[in-house]
Design a protein around this motif. Structure first.
Motif, mmCIF file in Angstrom:
data_model
loop_
_atom_site.group_PDB
_atom_site.id
_atom_site.type_symbol
_atom_site.label_atom_id
_atom_site.label_comp_id
_atom_site.label_asym_id
_atom_site.label_seq_id
_atom_site.Cartn_x
_atom_site.Cartn_y
_atom_site.Cartn_z
ATOM 1 N N ASP A 151 0.978 -1.115 0.079
ATOM 2 C CA ASP A 151 -0.087 -0.006 0.021
ATOM 3 C C ASP A 151 0.860 1.278 -0.083
ATOM 4 O OD1 ASP A 151 -2.420 1.372 -0.156
ATOM 5 O OD2 ASP A 151 -2.248 1.596 1.984
ATOM 6 N N LEU A 155 7.663 6.114 -6.398
ATOM 7 C CA LEU A 155 7.878 7.154 -7.346
ATOM 8 C C LEU A 155 9.169 6.948 -8.193
ATOM 9 C CD1 LEU A 155 7.580 10.101 -4.623
ATOM 10 C CD2 LEU A 155 6.125 9.800 -6.844
ATOM 11 N N PRO A 179 3.237 2.206 -9.151
ATOM 12 C CA PRO A 179 4.270 2.886 -9.799
ATOM 13 C C PRO A 179 3.718 4.275 -10.256
ATOM 14 C CG PRO A 179 3.477 1.222 -11.416
ATOM 15 C CD PRO A 179 2.714 1.282 -9.982
ATOM 16 N N LEU A 180 4.544 5.527 -10.013
ATOM 17 C CA LEU A 180 4.327 6.601 -10.643
ATOM 18 C C LEU A 180 5.580 7.237 -11.446
ATOM 19 C CD1 LEU A 180 2.427 8.351 -7.446
ATOM 20 C CD2 LEU A 180 1.473 7.721 -9.719
ATOM 21 N N THR A 207 5.281 4.848 14.085
ATOM 22 C CA THR A 207 4.377 4.053 13.017
ATOM 23 C C THR A 207 5.543 3.873 11.958
ATOM 24 O OG1 THR A 207 2.665 4.101 11.834
ATOM 25 C CG2 THR A 207 3.908 6.220 12.127
ATOM 26 N N ARG A 208 5.060 3.312 10.846
ATOM 27 C CA ARG A 208 5.574 3.221 9.582
ATOM 28 C C ARG A 208 4.837 3.718 8.255
ATOM 29 N NH1 ARG A 208 9.980 -0.408 10.141
ATOM 30 N NH2 ARG A 208 8.751 -1.417 11.998
ATOM 31 N N VAL A 209 5.224 5.022 7.908
ATOM 32 C CA VAL A 209 4.594 5.754 7.020
ATOM 33 C C VAL A 209 4.899 5.327 5.676
ATOM 34 C CG1 VAL A 209 4.180 7.760 8.316
ATOM 35 C CG2 VAL A 209 5.937 7.592 6.815
ATOM 36 N N ALA A 210 3.810 5.372 4.600
ATOM 37 C CA ALA A 210 4.126 5.389 3.413
ATOM 38 C C ALA A 210 3.371 6.232 2.712
ATOM 39 C CB ALA A 210 3.547 3.899 2.927
ATOM 40 N N PRO A 211 4.086 6.828 1.566
ATOM 41 C CA PRO A 211 3.507 8.103 0.849
ATOM 42 C C PRO A 211 2.516 7.686 -0.273
ATOM 43 C CG PRO A 211 5.693 7.255 -0.194
ATOM 44 C CD PRO A 211 5.436 6.406 0.933
ATOM 45 N N LYS A 212 1.480 8.580 -0.354
ATOM 46 C CA LYS A 212 0.278 8.235 -1.232
ATOM 47 C C LYS A 212 0.181 9.704 -1.857
ATOM 48 C CE LYS A 212 -2.446 4.964 -0.917
ATOM 49 N NZ LYS A 212 -2.624 3.917 -1.653
ATOM 50 N N LEU A 213 -0.036 9.631 -3.226
ATOM 51 C CA LEU A 213 -0.440 11.020 -3.625
ATOM 52 C C LEU A 213 -2.060 11.013 -4.161
ATOM 53 C CD1 LEU A 213 1.945 12.830 -3.716
ATOM 54 C CD2 LEU A 213 2.794 10.410 -4.195
ATOM 55 N N THR A 214 -2.757 11.906 -3.668
ATOM 56 C CA THR A 214 -4.167 11.753 -3.895
ATOM 57 C C THR A 214 -4.290 12.632 -5.105
ATOM 58 O OG1 THR A 214 -4.438 13.826 -2.738
ATOM 59 C CG2 THR A 214 -4.568 11.683 -1.449
ATOM 60 N N ILE A 216 -4.419 11.444 -8.462
ATOM 61 C CA ILE A 216 -4.164 10.632 -9.574
ATOM 62 C C ILE A 216 -5.215 9.510 -9.918
ATOM 63 C CG2 ILE A 216 -2.282 9.421 -10.903
ATOM 64 C CD1 ILE A 216 -0.332 10.776 -9.211
ATOM 65 N N TYR B 205 0.290 13.475 -15.150
ATOM 66 C CA TYR B 205 -1.105 12.905 -15.052
ATOM 67 C C TYR B 205 -2.288 13.734 -15.226
ATOM 68 C CZ TYR B 205 1.956 8.951 -13.503
ATOM 69 O OH TYR B 205 2.710 8.010 -13.506
ATOM 70 N N THR B 207 -3.349 16.571 -13.542
ATOM 71 C CA THR B 207 -4.051 16.448 -12.261
ATOM 72 C C THR B 207 -3.365 17.305 -11.366
ATOM 73 O OG1 THR B 207 -5.021 15.222 -10.739
ATOM 74 C CG2 THR B 207 -2.979 14.609 -11.147
ATOM 75 N N ALA B 210 -1.892 15.922 -4.111
ATOM 76 C CA ALA B 210 -1.788 16.325 -2.799
ATOM 77 C C ALA B 210 -0.897 15.238 -1.898
ATOM 78 C CB ALA B 210 -2.850 16.595 -1.954
ATOM 79 N N LYS B 212 -0.103 12.550 0.935
ATOM 80 C CA LYS B 212 -0.690 12.035 2.023
ATOM 81 C C LYS B 212 0.118 10.767 2.715
ATOM 82 C CE LYS B 212 -5.069 12.188 2.905
ATOM 83 N NZ LYS B 212 -5.988 12.950 3.698
ATOM 84 N N LEU B 213 0.449 10.749 3.905
ATOM 85 C CA LEU B 213 1.203 9.747 4.444
ATOM 86 C C LEU B 213 0.291 8.810 5.195
ATOM 87 C CD1 LEU B 213 3.994 10.237 4.094
ATOM 88 C CD2 LEU B 213 2.974 12.463 4.470
ATOM 89 N N THR B 214 0.185 7.347 4.771
ATOM 90 C CA THR B 214 -0.718 6.471 5.509
ATOM 91 C C THR B 214 0.357 5.897 6.669
ATOM 92 O OG1 THR B 214 0.194 4.730 4.078
ATOM 93 C CG2 THR B 214 -1.565 5.677 3.274
ATOM 94 N N GLY B 215 -0.378 5.237 7.615
ATOM 95 C CA GLY B 215 0.273 4.642 8.753
ATOM 96 C C GLY B 215 0.424 5.577 10.058
#
Lengths: 218, 218
Positions: A151, A155, A179-180, A207-214, A216, B205, B207, B210, B212-215
């Motif tokens: 999840d 990049l 993949p982006l 915690t252990r964060v993961a980057p997500k780009l909203t 797209i 893309y 768009t 933004a 967002k960091l999950t976790g």
């Protein structure tokens, strides 16, 4: 496709090797010590017997002889390792996942290599390789936890668009990873340095964060 | 709390001013030209009459006289503007939101200022300020669209933890924004450079992304 991992016996390299084998790639984990690489593969296949047919250990030369190569040494020996294997690597895709970081008083800080990124340093050390920067933000622990998706957005940047697309296809096979296309290799500076921010958030928020780009759309 | 925005007549500065006034802060938008700042405020209050009581325009000295100051000039004039107002700014929180970027052949690339970040450059130019780096990734258009929440994490870093917390409280008032403590000012390097990646993704893309960091649990 046979993927080799230079310096692949550390936490990130071995977890990536196992993960790539789990999605069907032939993987050779390389190391300065072939014995050490074989031991690591033995440990992995004891834990995940289904990987035995796809995962093997060898020296770095064996890893460099593969079709696509990942450099997974510590960042400050990446260029040397690449140079030592430059002949085998010429013309191939070389994935740089290293981050130049230092921990000062409990806090992670990015170090800026003279060319701006580890990836640019590697590209300069092996100008005939198609360097692709990717996979910097995937936590080794989750990567090696083969049952679970990760999840995370991944990049990817490179000065060679065709190589970028091939690496995107590899990443796309890892469950949960998106993949982006982050453009040219100059953006590796930002992607690598951003790892310090992610690790800092891990420490700060336990915690252990993961980057997500909203924003797209798939 | 009265917030001043140095060089606040550009898209990001004026959008931020309007947004901060919309959540209840008194805001002075500053500019080298007080007339220009007043014109911008007039445009904003014509569009959003409810802001009239909280939003005013003035010269940069008027903005620098506020309690908390944002520097919203282009990145390469930020340090000069801060130095010109150093006396008023001493001891206060100074929010750096600038990114040093260049567009080369249609692609955004990060520039690395000699001290690693615009924020570090500003901190060196005004050593008595409490520089806090924040708000780099918020798109001006969405920021100025007062009806809608922004839905973005906002990475904040500073060498002064108390100032970081105050800026986090300000960010927390903006609907949809989640402030995150990204540690010391050295991490501004990564946060600023990462803007190039986000802009690159916007182009690629078609768009507006933004981060967002999950976790991280609330």
């Amino acid at each position: 496709m046979h993927i080799g991992i230079l310096g692949g016996t550390g936490p990130a390299g071995s977890a990536l090797g196992a993960r790539l084998a789990s999605v069907g790639y032939e993987v050779t984990i390389g190391s300065r010590s072939a014995d050490r690489a074989r031991d690591v593969c033995l440990e992995l296949t004891e834990k995940y017997p289904e990987l035995a047919a796809l995962l093997r250990g060898g020296d770095n030369a064996a890893a460099a002889a593969c079709d696509v190569i990942v450099i997974a040494t510590p960042w400050d020996s990446a260029a040397t390792t690449v140079q030592e294997n430059a002949e085998s690597l010429a013309g191939k895709i070389l994935i740089s996942m290293a981050n130049a970081l230092v921990r000062v008083a409990g806090e992670f800080q990015p170090l800026l290599p003279p060319r701006g990124s580890v990836a640019a340093h590697i590209q300069a050390a092996a100008p005939l390789c198609k360097v692709v920067a990717a996979l910097h933000h995937l936590p080794a622990k989750e990567l090696g936890h083969l049952g679970s998706p990760i999840d995370s957005d991944v990049l990817i940047c490179s000065d060679d668009p065709a190589s970028l697309r091939i690496v995107a296809e590899i990443v796309d096979r890892i469950p949960g990873c998106r993949p982006l296309d982050a453009g040219q290799l100059s953006n590796a500076t930002a992607i690598e340095a951003f790892t310090a921010v992610l690790l800092q958030l891990n420490v700060r928020y336990k915690t252990r964060v993961a980057p997500k780009l909203t924003g797209i759309r798939e």
